[in-house]
Design a protein around this motif. Structure first.
Motif, PDB file in Angstrom:
ATOM      1  N   GLY A  94       0.822  -1.209   0.000  1.00 66.29           N
ATOM      2  CA  GLY A  94       0.000   0.000   0.000  1.00 66.29           C
ATOM      3  C   GLY A  94       0.851   1.252   0.000  1.00 66.29           C
ATOM      4  N   TYR A  95       1.973   1.182   0.712  1.00 65.77           N
ATOM      5  CA  TYR A  95       2.916   2.300   0.701  1.00 65.77           C
ATOM      6  C   TYR A  95       3.646   2.370  -0.637  1.00 65.77           C
ATOM      7  CZ  TYR A  95       7.028   5.116   1.622  1.00 65.77           C
ATOM      8  OH  TYR A  95       8.018   6.059   1.533  1.00 65.77           O
ATOM      9  N   ALA A  96       4.096   1.230  -1.128  1.00 65.86           N
ATOM     10  CA  ALA A  96       4.883   1.191  -2.372  1.00 65.86           C
ATOM     11  C   ALA A  96       4.094   1.721  -3.559  1.00 65.86           C
ATOM     12  CB  ALA A  96       5.365  -0.240  -2.650  1.00 65.86           C
ATOM     13  N   ASP A  97       2.788   1.461  -3.587  1.00 64.46           N
ATOM     14  CA  ASP A  97       2.018   1.931  -4.747  1.00 64.46           C
ATOM     15  C   ASP A  97       1.367   3.294  -4.515  1.00 64.46           C
ATOM     16  OD1 ASP A  97      -0.329   1.481  -3.292  1.00 64.46           O
ATOM     17  OD2 ASP A  97      -0.995  -0.211  -4.501  1.00 64.46           O
ATOM     18  N   GLY A  98       1.659   3.905  -3.373  1.00 63.58           N
ATOM     19  CA  GLY A  98       1.183   5.263  -3.120  1.00 63.58           C
ATOM     20  C   GLY A  98      -0.208   5.361  -2.532  1.00 63.58           C
ATOM     21  N   CYS A  99      -0.843   4.237  -2.231  1.00 61.59           N
ATOM     22  CA  CYS A  99      -2.183   4.279  -1.635  1.00 61.59           C
ATOM     23  C   CYS A  99      -2.149   4.695  -0.169  1.00 61.59           C
ATOM     24  CB  CYS A  99      -2.860   2.912  -1.747  1.00 61.59           C
ATOM     25  SG  CYS A  99      -3.328   2.490  -3.423  1.00 61.59           S
ATOM     26  N   LEU A 100      -1.020   4.405   0.502  1.00 60.27           N
ATOM     27  CA  LEU A 100      -0.853   4.764   1.908  1.00 60.27           C
ATOM     28  C   LEU A 100       0.389   5.624   2.065  1.00 60.27           C
ATOM     29  CD1 LEU A 100      -1.369   1.275   3.651  1.00 60.27           C
ATOM     30  CD2 LEU A 100      -3.042   3.127   3.500  1.00 60.27           C
ATOM     31  N   SER A 101       0.302   6.619   2.922  1.00 67.23           N
ATOM     32  CA  SER A 101       1.501   7.379   3.283  1.00 67.23           C
ATOM     33  C   SER A 101       2.321   6.517   4.245  1.00 67.23           C
ATOM     34  CB  SER A 101       1.112   8.692   3.967  1.00 67.23           C
ATOM     35  OG  SER A 101       0.556   8.416   5.259  1.00 67.23           O
ATOM     36  N   GLN A 102       3.551   6.916   4.499  1.00 68.55           N
ATOM     37  CA  GLN A 102       4.365   6.171   5.453  1.00 68.55           C
ATOM     38  C   GLN A 102       3.700   6.168   6.826  1.00 68.55           C
ATOM     39  OE1 GLN A 102       8.499   7.211   5.547  1.00 68.55           O
ATOM     40  NE2 GLN A 102       8.962   5.775   7.177  1.00 68.55           N
ATOM     41  N   GLU A 103       3.192   7.306   7.242  1.00 73.99           N
ATOM     42  CA  GLU A 103       2.530   7.386   8.547  1.00 73.99           C
ATOM     43  C   GLU A 103       1.322   6.453   8.595  1.00 73.99           C
ATOM     44  OE1 GLU A 103       0.722  10.678  11.654  1.00 73.99           O
ATOM     45  OE2 GLU A 103       0.914  11.228   9.544  1.00 73.99           O
ATOM     46  N   GLU A 104       0.511   6.453   7.551  1.00 70.16           N
ATOM     47  CA  GLU A 104      -0.675   5.582   7.534  1.00 70.16           C
ATOM     48  C   GLU A 104      -0.274   4.110   7.599  1.00 70.16           C
ATOM     49  OE1 GLU A 104      -3.724   8.364   4.911  1.00 70.16           O
ATOM     50  OE2 GLU A 104      -2.266   7.099   3.871  1.00 70.16           O
ATOM     51  N   ALA A 105       0.764   3.731   6.874  1.00 67.52           N
ATOM     52  CA  ALA A 105       1.203   2.332   6.861  1.00 67.52           C
ATOM     53  C   ALA A 105       1.719   1.910   8.232  1.00 67.52           C
ATOM     54  CB  ALA A 105       2.278   2.132   5.792  1.00 67.52           C
ATOM     55  N   ILE A 106       2.540   2.732   8.861  1.00 68.24           N
ATOM     56  CA  ILE A 106       3.091   2.402  10.178  1.00 68.24           C
ATOM     57  C   ILE A 106       1.971   2.340  11.219  1.00 68.24           C
ATOM     58  CG2 ILE A 106       4.562   3.259  12.060  1.00 68.24           C
ATOM     59  CD1 ILE A 106       6.100   1.925   9.786  1.00 68.24           C
ATOM     60  N   LEU A 107       1.053   3.293  11.154  1.00 63.23           N
ATOM     61  CA  LEU A 107      -0.064   3.283  12.106  1.00 63.23           C
ATOM     62  C   LEU A 107      -0.986   2.086  11.875  1.00 63.23           C
ATOM     63  CD1 LEU A 107      -0.892   7.097  12.364  1.00 63.23           C
ATOM     64  CD2 LEU A 107       0.299   5.638  14.045  1.00 63.23           C
ATOM     65  N   ALA A 108      -1.171   1.678  10.619  1.00 62.00           N
ATOM     66  CA  ALA A 108      -1.974   0.476  10.343  1.00 62.00           C
ATOM     67  C   ALA A 108      -1.324  -0.752  10.983  1.00 62.00           C
ATOM     68  CB  ALA A 108      -2.124   0.276   8.832  1.00 62.00           C
ATOM     69  N   ALA A 109      -0.002  -0.853  10.877  1.00 61.57           N
ATOM     70  CA  ALA A 109       0.710  -1.983  11.490  1.00 61.57           C
ATOM     71  C   ALA A 109       0.575  -1.927  13.009  1.00 61.57           C
ATOM     72  CB  ALA A 109       2.182  -1.964  11.076  1.00 61.57           C
ATOM     73  N   TYR A 110       0.748  -0.737  13.571  1.00 66.69           N
ATOM     74  CA  TYR A 110       0.629  -0.580  15.025  1.00 66.69           C
ATOM     75  C   TYR A 110      -0.762  -1.002  15.500  1.00 66.69           C
ATOM     76  CZ  TYR A 110       0.143   1.374  19.642  1.00 66.69           C
ATOM     77  OH  TYR A 110      -0.097   1.506  20.986  1.00 66.69           O
ATOM     78  N   TRP A 111      -1.799  -0.446  14.876  1.00 67.98           N
ATOM     79  CA  TRP A 111      -3.160  -0.713  15.351  1.00 67.98           C
ATOM     80  C   TRP A 111      -3.601  -2.147  15.065  1.00 67.98           C
ATOM     81  CZ3 TRP A 111      -4.890   1.737  19.171  1.00 67.98           C
ATOM     82  CH2 TRP A 111      -4.508   3.058  19.393  1.00 67.98           C
ATOM     83  N   ARG A 112      -3.070  -2.733  14.025  1.00 66.53           N
ATOM     84  CA  ARG A 112      -3.342  -4.162  13.783  1.00 66.53           C
ATOM     85  C   ARG A 112      -2.812  -4.981  14.968  1.00 66.53           C
ATOM     86  NH1 ARG A 112      -0.737  -7.884   9.010  1.00 66.53           N
ATOM     87  NH2 ARG A 112      -1.815  -9.771   9.575  1.00 66.53           N
TER      88      ARG A 112
END
Length: 184
Positions: free
Chosen positions: A91-109
């Motif tokens: 999601g980060y690599a293809d630009g759908c998620l920002s770095q912050e969104e990707a890290i927060l998704a991992a955290y909240w998961r």
């Protein structure tokens, strides 16, 4: 995904400016929540990644930092594919998620998994086909991921998975438990 983490992972890559800068940006994303990726990567404590949040955030941050490193060298993929936390990195690599969104998704998961009060469990990679797995898994153990033609990840209660892994090893079948922090 889970199981790929180890003490010291990514440590040698911290010497590379693009990689290190990306890790420090991930630090900023989760700073209000507690974990600091750079400290986790520097830790010499073998139990660091037994905490599922530490494992999820670190694995995702490393994947993002590798993407940033490759991009800084002018390398762009023709396609991307990911599994588990690798899907977040995609999601980060293809630009759908920002770095912050990707890290927060991992955290909240990870946080959601911790809060669900799931009974202890584990996973293991086994050298069986999907069909063999469906036939052979003992009660409570299930095929969870169809990894390849002859490799499946199984999931279930710790004791049952451990016994099945031991049985497969006695038969000469590849079987290895995955470090999942006690979560199936």
């Amino acid at each position: 995904g889970m199981g790929a983490q180890w003490c010291g992972m990514g440590l040698s890559l911290m010497r590379l400016g693009s990689f290190r800068d990306s890790i420090l940006r991930s630090d900023e994303a989760v700073k209000p929540l507690g974990p600091q990726v750079s400290e986790l990567l520097l830790s010499t404590d073998e139990a660091t990644f037994d905490d599922i949040i530490h494992a999820f955030v670190s694995l995702t941050a490393i994947q993002i930092a590798l993407i940033d490193l490759l991009n800084s060298m002018g390398l762009r993929p023709d396609g991307i594919i990911g599994h588990s936390l690798g899907e977040v990195a995609c999601g980060y690599a293809d630009g759908c998620l920002s770095q912050e969104e990707a890290i927060l998704a991992a955290y909240w998961r990870g946080q959601c998994i911790k809060e669900t009060n799931i009974p202890p469990g584990t996973m293991a990679a086994v050298g069986l086909s999907w069909e063999e797995c469906k036939q052979r898994c003992p009660p409570g153990v299930v095929p969870a991921c169809h990894d390849s033609e002859d490799t499946v990840t199984i999931s279930g209660p710790q004791a049952e998975v451990a016994a099945f892994v031991a049985e497969l090893k006695r038969e000469g079948v590849f079987a290895k438990e995955v470090r999942t922090g006690g979560m199936a």
